[in-house]
Design an enzyme around this catalytic site. Structure first.
Site: not given
Ligand code: AP5
Length: 234
Positions: A32, A104, A143, A176, A187
């Site tokens: 994402k 979410r 990552r 992270r 997660r």
């Molecule tokens: P990346 O692009 O970082 O993936 P992502 O889907 O953004 O993963 P996240 O771990 O950031 O999502 P998340 O939802 O768990 O965390 P968030 O920060 O939103 O890609 C991942 C890796 O894969 C990278 O190394 C990339 O290079 C690689 N990659 C990407 N595409 C690829 C491909 N096609 N092929 C190969 N490699 C690839 O949230 C963190 C925390 O914040 C949550 O757990 C929660 O506690 C809180 N939070 C955030 N938003 C909310 C909300 N709306 N409500 C409540 N709590 C929230």
């Protein structure tokens, strides 16, 4: 190898500076953030990641950061009321944005709908990155994220040109703290229980675009660009 700076921008299918409101959905590690950053560069509209906003709060030890820290470290969701307020404040002066990681939960989605209809700014489309859970552990454990600009890399699939240094801004790359095995597992469970139902929610509104997330970063970016163009208002 892909890099945000170097990405090939095709003979513009999408017009720069368009007014669009887009949501990215998908399990942790589905890409994402990576794809939201690419699309943000192409469209010249801001990417708003609730994960990044919350991590900033934790780093700066703000009141929100203090409340969010415990939930984030364990891989659970931060309470809806906190996140909704954060988003409301962040989008109040924007007419275009890409929301990455929000909504979410069904409650967040309903509140977002209410907020956007009051602002007369409906969502244009929701991009759901569809991928089985197996490849995600490897993606998350490899990552690297920039401390300064939040650009996302992967040790194998998208390495920086210089080890430990961001190609975009020269900032320091880090892993992270919620990319531990225990937090990743939690997660995934949280995603299945609370976020996956949003797929039907947005499908019923006829604004859902589902993209195969198992392809390369560049291929996915091209597919997204092709699909999003069909939802662009003239
Ligand atoms: P990346 O692009 O970082 O993936 P992502 O889907 O953004 O993963 P996240 O771990 O950031 O999502 P998340 O939802 O768990 O965390 P968030 O920060 O939103 O890609 C991942 C890796 O894969 C990278 O190394 C990339 O290079 C690689 N990659 C990407 N595409 C690829 C491909 N096609 N092929 C190969 N490699 C690839 O949230 C963190 C925390 O914040 C949550 O757990 C929660 O506690 C809180 N939070 C955030 N938003 C909310 C909300 N709306 N409500 C409540 N709590 C929230």
């Amino acid at each position: 190898m892909f890099s945000i700076q170097k990405i090939f921008i095709s003979p513009t299918i999408l017009t720069n500076g368009v007014i669009m409101r887009i949501v990215f959905l998908g399990p942790p590690g589905s890409g994402k953030g990576t794809q939201a950053q690419v699309l943000s560069q192409k469209l010249h509209i801001p990417q708003i990641s609730t994960g990044d906003l919350l991590r900033e709060g934790v780093d700066q030890n703000t009141a929100i950061g203090q409340k969010a820290k415990e939930y984030m470290e364990k891989g659970g969701l931060v309470p809806d009321s906190i996140v909704i307020e954060l988003v409301r404040e962040r989008i109040k002066d924007e007419n275009s944005f890409i929301l990455d990681g929000f909504p979410r939960t069904i409650t967040q989605a309903q509140q977002l709908n209410r907020l956007l209809s009051r602002m007369n700014m409906p969502l244009d489309c929701v991009i759901n990155i569809d991928i089985p859970l197996e490849p995600l552990i490897e993606r998350l454990s490899g990552r690297l994220t920039c401390k300064s600009c939040n650009a996302i890399y992967h040790k194998t699939y998208n390495p920086p040109q210089k080890e430990g240094i961001c190609d975009v801004c020269g900032g320091e790359l880090y892993q992270r703290s919620d990319d531990t095995e225990a937090a990743i597992t939690h997660r995934f469970e949280t995603y299945k229980a609370q976020t996956e139902p949003l797929i039907s929610f947005y499908s019923s509104k006829n604004i859902l675009i589902t993209i195969d997330g198992t392809q390369s970063i560049d291929d996915i970016a091209q597919k997204i660009e092709q699909e999003v163009t069909q939802y662009q208002r003239s």
